[in-house]
Structure formats: C-alpha cells, structure tokens
Design a protein around this motif. Structure first.
Motif, mmCIF file in Angstrom:
data_model
loop_
_atom_site.group_PDB
_atom_site.id
_atom_site.type_symbol
_atom_site.label_atom_id
_atom_site.label_comp_id
_atom_site.label_asym_id
_atom_site.label_seq_id
_atom_site.Cartn_x
_atom_site.Cartn_y
_atom_site.Cartn_z
ATOM 1 N N ARG B 87 0.943 -1.176 0.068
ATOM 2 C CA ARG B 87 0.038 0.056 0.072
ATOM 3 C C ARG B 87 0.992 1.158 -0.031
ATOM 4 O O ARG B 87 0.351 2.254 -0.512
ATOM 5 N N SER B 88 2.140 1.259 0.532
ATOM 6 C CA SER B 88 2.893 2.407 0.580
ATOM 7 C C SER B 88 4.406 2.079 0.278
ATOM 8 O O SER B 88 5.063 1.051 0.566
ATOM 9 N N ARG B 89 4.696 2.895 -0.707
ATOM 10 C CA ARG B 89 5.992 2.978 -1.240
ATOM 11 C C ARG B 89 7.160 3.317 -0.044
ATOM 12 O O ARG B 89 8.135 2.368 0.071
ATOM 13 N N ALA B 90 6.669 4.144 0.866
ATOM 14 C CA ALA B 90 7.775 4.409 2.079
ATOM 15 C C ALA B 90 7.798 3.390 2.944
ATOM 16 O O ALA B 90 8.838 3.036 3.138
ATOM 17 N N ALA B 91 6.681 2.480 3.243
ATOM 18 C CA ALA B 91 6.757 1.197 3.850
ATOM 19 C C ALA B 91 7.481 0.218 3.299
ATOM 20 O O ALA B 91 8.259 -0.602 3.822
ATOM 21 N N GLU B 92 7.393 0.011 1.978
ATOM 22 C CA GLU B 92 8.248 -0.867 1.289
ATOM 23 C C GLU B 92 9.681 -0.350 1.122
ATOM 24 O O GLU B 92 10.645 -1.345 1.553
ATOM 25 N N ARG B 93 10.027 0.950 1.049
ATOM 26 C CA ARG B 93 11.449 1.318 1.395
ATOM 27 C C ARG B 93 12.029 1.096 2.792
ATOM 28 O O ARG B 93 13.085 0.773 2.967
ATOM 29 N N PHE B 94 11.207 1.144 3.662
ATOM 30 C CA PHE B 94 11.498 0.699 5.140
ATOM 31 C C PHE B 94 11.570 -0.622 5.334
ATOM 32 O O PHE B 94 12.859 -1.105 5.914
ATOM 33 N N PHE B 95 10.870 -1.409 5.139
ATOM 34 C CA PHE B 95 10.519 -2.860 5.301
ATOM 35 C C PHE B 95 11.357 -3.796 4.517
ATOM 36 O O PHE B 95 12.037 -4.722 5.090
ATOM 37 N N GLY B 96 11.788 -3.301 3.340
ATOM 38 C CA GLY B 96 12.371 -4.235 2.323
ATOM 39 C C GLY B 96 13.951 -4.635 2.737
ATOM 40 O O GLY B 96 14.134 -5.735 3.013
ATOM 41 N N PRO B 97 14.476 -3.522 3.177
ATOM 42 C CA PRO B 97 15.915 -3.747 3.654
ATOM 43 C C PRO B 97 15.948 -4.375 5.050
ATOM 44 O O PRO B 97 16.728 -5.435 5.193
ATOM 45 N N VAL B 98 15.242 -4.212 5.971
ATOM 46 C CA VAL B 98 14.772 -4.774 7.179
ATOM 47 C C VAL B 98 14.699 -6.544 6.837
ATOM 48 O O VAL B 98 15.695 -7.054 7.558
ATOM 49 N N LEU B 99 13.815 -6.665 5.952
ATOM 50 C CA LEU B 99 13.484 -7.978 5.795
ATOM 51 C C LEU B 99 14.615 -8.816 4.945
ATOM 52 O O LEU B 99 14.875 -10.017 5.353
ATOM 53 N N ASN B 100 15.459 -8.081 4.107
ATOM 54 C CA ASN B 100 16.443 -8.742 3.537
ATOM 55 C C ASN B 100 17.668 -8.787 4.549
ATOM 56 O O ASN B 100 18.156 -10.176 4.278
ATOM 57 N N PHE B 101 17.718 -8.113 5.448
ATOM 58 C CA PHE B 101 18.877 -8.440 6.209
ATOM 59 C C PHE B 101 18.351 -9.586 7.087
ATOM 60 O O PHE B 101 19.527 -10.272 7.469
#
Lengths: 251, 258
Positions: B87-101
C-alpha cells in the motif's frame, strides 16, 4: 446545459504531469457537452486524442484539473461511492475473473450492490440467455471463445442494472463477423432497456452504426464535431457525415 | 482420463528413485554394522512403533504444533508487512531492507540469539520458527499482491465495491495460488529448522528425540524419528495439493506440458 442530463461536462480541462516532472501535458482542453438519458453517444477520435481520459472521468477513475463533470448530478470522482450501481463498463477486453464461472462473472455487479445470491443468479441467467449463452453458465472463461467472453462481459454490465453503460472499444478485439453481430445485439439491448450508453471508438463506421450522436474529438481533446444522427437516414446523408468526420480527423 | 497403462507407468516412475535408494541402503546394511546402516525393515518397524505409541507420538505432535504455530505467526506478521509495503512505497522502502537483512541471518545464529534472549524453551522455538519464516512469507505475499492484474482490479473497482467486497471478489482469489505455494515452500523449510530449534533445551519433540538417538548411537531410531517429519511434510503437501486441485479447478490445463 440540460438539468436532466445524465452526463455533463462543463469547460473540463485535464492536465497530466510529464514523466520527469516540470512540464504538463494537456489531454483535455475545455470540453463542454451533455448527454441525455437514453442516448447512445459515440466518442470518436484518433489515438491519443483524449477519448480514454474523458471516459475515465465519466467513470470516476480520474478527476478533472478544471471545470466540472457530473453524472446524474454527482461528481463521479469526488463522490465515487455515491454512483454505486449507476455506471457499468464494457471494456475493450472482456476482463472476466478467470476464477469465476460465466454466471458468477455476470452477477458481479449485483454482488457489489449487496444483492442476494438468488437475485444475482436470476439476473445473470437472464442476461446470459439474452446474449445467447444459455448452457454456458457454468463454464469458466478459459473454456469460452473471445466472442463468448465479450458477451459475458456485456451480460455483466447489463445485469448490474446500471442506467449508464460506458463502453471502451468493446468490439475492437473481436473478428469482424463476431463484432458485427455483437454490435447489433448491443445496440438493440441498450435501446430496449432504456439505458444511456457512451462508447469510445476510432471507427467511423461503428460510430455511424451504433450512435444516436457522434462527438468527434481533436487532439488535445476538444470537440471538433457534435452530430446528432437521424434515425433511418439515407446512404447519401451517411456518406456526407462520414466525409465530414474524415475531413476533421485528417486535419 | 488417464489410461491404466499410463497410471502404472507414472507410478513406476514415482517409485523408481525410492526403490533405487532402498536397494542401495540394503546393500550397505548387509556390508556394515547396524549402528551405521540398520536394515530398512528395522527402521520402518521403529517408525510404525512411534506412530502407534502415544508417549512417542506426542513428541511428533509437539513438533508439528511448533511448525504450524511458527508458520502461522510468520504468515500473519509477514503478510501484514507485505500489505503495508503493497500500500505504501515508504513502507516498502523501510521494511524491504529490514527483511532482506533478516533473511541473510543463518538459522543457527537465530538459535544462539534465542538462547540468549529468551528463557522459556517454547518461546525460543517459536521465535526461531517465526523469524526464519517471516521474511520469505513477507516477500512471497508482497509478490502476490503486486501480481494482482491491474485490468481486473480496475474492472471490479468500476462497480465501486467496498474494501471488503474488493478483497473477497478480487484480491483473495488472485493471491491465493501464490500464498499456497508460499506455504508449501515454507513448510519444507520450517520442518528442517524446527529440528535445530528443538535442540535448544527442548524436553520433547522430534529434535529432542533425535538428540537422544544420537547419544545412544541408535541409527534406526534417528531415521525413524526423521521419517516422522518427512511423513508430516508429505501429508501436509498432499493436503495442500488437494486444496489447490479443489480451489483452482478454474485453471485451464494445457494438453501438452512444458
């Protein structure tokens, strides 16, 4: 502008930002027209003339940058939910849900209106039968031909009970024989049921065959011609209109 | 409808690799002592005993419960994160790297962290199962949400549905195939991780029993307990396949496969 107009545009402008920001692209430039209840209106123009933008504004999928758009007296974009059940769309491609049978697809509009299963099924069955699909109710889209799928999508629009049908080049993806048959059926059903229809086309022949009125658009969407067609007009009059439209589109 | 000959051929094809493995194992069993390669009959006898002995079978159930609890938690949290990211590009930019880590951290490291951070065994195991499955679920659900066909979405939207109607009519049926695939994949991964997780001081479960067998140098027992997990994965996959066959009957089956 008529107070009883089903659809009205008053000096409507639509700008889109160009990719990369900065400049804007004007897709619609001061369009004013109104459509009366029961009319079948063809929006005709070359590719990129803003037909789809006008269409999307009537559907409420995009709003105007300036001016006002009204559908049954309401702002279709700002009051999106208020027009629930008033508008149904027949798309260029059938856009059937592949996980639903023909009858479940045809009943989708009524489902969105919260109608019960029995009512949905009866309406969907009625319109599938009217469109020559009796016996195919349980078929999934993959088992139907392109023409049959487009018939289901028309049944879906009619079954929804919406007074306004918006059609985005609904016959352009079909072979000419199938398109010819469906055009005739569609036109009869719209008239018999007192619906208002707006359809986009780039085919002059299709506009002449289906429409009560043809609005010809010039790029960016500006009305170049607004022609009301008389019923039962002779071939000479049709040819004259065709030539006028061709001249405008050639400019 | 498949011809009987075709069914027999498919069954033979399916059985062939297992038959070859069984023959190779039996040959090894004739040539090595039982504590290295016990006869298959002994292994299956032990496996059957576990299944019919309530005191043993309860360990299998405990492990299955841990797998399912961990996967359910990971699915809820990962699915929630995916919805936010969708739903949110900002959320994707935040959670994406965290999940990758998180995805880059080895399962064994999570075991160590769990031992340090949590006191209770069940908490440790749940944490390990959750954190090792969560990134995969999040990315798989996000991928499914992004793959929702835009033209069909617009078609449903044109009828001006409520959010619930849109979810039921469009989103759920569209993402369900990918979600079932995600469960299939994560179930297999989770059944491997759970054994490691159960080594962190659990007093029950397949992992604990495997540790016991190792200490007694009982290879037949170790294999019999391992088979319990394999049986569980096969059963779960079979159930998911049955669900898929039923739920996705609408899919066109090509006459010629790839």
């Amino acid at each position: 502008m008529s107070a009883a107009a089903e659809i009205s545009f008053d000096n409507v402008v639509k700008d889109f930002p160009r990719p990369g920001g900065g400049e804007i692209f004007r897709a619609v430039d001061g369009v004013t027209f109104s459509i009366a209840r029961g009319d079948i209106v063809a929006l005709l123009g070359k590719t990129g003339c803003g037909k789809s933008t006008l269409f999307n504004m009537i559907a409420g999928l995009t709003g105007p940058s300036a001016g006002t758009v009204r559908v049954r007296g309401r702002d279709p974009f700002g009051e999106f939910d208020a027009l629930r059940g008033e508008i149904a769309i027949v798309f260029q491609n059938d856009r059937l849900l592949p996980w639903r049978s023909a009858i479940a697809n045809a009943g989708l509009g009524l489902e969105m209106l919260g109608r019960g299963a029995a009512e949905r099924k009866a309406a969907a069955q009625f319109w599938l039968t009217r469109l020559g699909l009796a016996g195919h109710e349980a078929d999934y889209p993959h088992a139907l031909s392109g023409g049959m799928r487009q018939r289901v999508s028309m049944a879906r629009a009619f079954a929804a009970g919406a007074g306004i049908l918006l059609c985005d080049e609904p016959f352009s993806a079909l072979d000419e024989m199938t398109a010819q048959t469906l055009r005739g059926e569609f036109s009869s059903l719209v008239r018999e049921n007192g619906r208002t229809a707006v359809f986009i086309t780039h085919s002059i022949s299709e506009a002449l065959e289906l429409g009560d009125r043809i609005i010809v658009l010039r790029r960016p969407a500006r009305i170049a011609l607004d022609i009301r067609l008389e019923r039962g007009m002779d071939r000479a009059r049709r040819d004259e209109i065709r030539e006028n439209i061709q001249a405008v589109l050639a400019e | 409808m498949k011809a009987p000959g075709e069914t027999a051929r498919r069954a033979a094809e399916l059985a062939a690799p297992f038959a070859v493995m069984a023959i190779a194992w039996e040959i090894a069993a004739w040539n090595f002592p039982p504590f290295l390669f016990p006869p298959l009959a002994a292994v299956f006898r032990r496996a059957a005993q576990i299944l019919v002995t309530p005191d043993d079978f309860v360990h299998v159930l405990a492990t299955v419960a841990r797998i399912l609890a961990g996967l359910a938690g990971a699915f809820i949290l990962g699915g929630g994160a995916a919805v936010l990211m969708g739903r949110s590009r900002a959320a994707e930019r935040f959670f994406g790297p965290v999940l990758n880590f998180l995805q880059g951290v080895p399962a064994l490291s999570w075991v160590v962290f769990a031992i340090i951070w949590f006191k209770g065994t069940e908490q440790r195991i749940f944490f390990i199962m959750l954190v090792t499955s969560l990134p995969a679920f999040a990315f798989q659900v996000l991928g499914a949400l992004k793959a929702v066909p835009k033209d069909l979405f617009e078609m449903v939207l044109s009828f001006r549905p409520t959010k619930t109607q849109m979810f039921r009519a469009m989103i759920l049926p569209s993402v369900l195939p990918e979600i079932l695939t995600a469960w299939r994949v994560n179930l297999g991964n989770a059944s491997r991780v759970v054994v490691v997780a159960e080594l962190v001081g659990a007093t029950g479960g397949v992992g604990y029993e495997l540790l016991q067998q190792q200490q007694m140098f009982d290879m037949a027992g170790a294999l019999a307990w391992t088979l319990q997990l394999v049986f569980f994965v096969l059963l779960a996959q079979w159930l998911l396949t049955a669900l898929e066959t039923r739920a996705f009957a609408w899919r066109a089956a090509p006459e010629r496969s790839l």
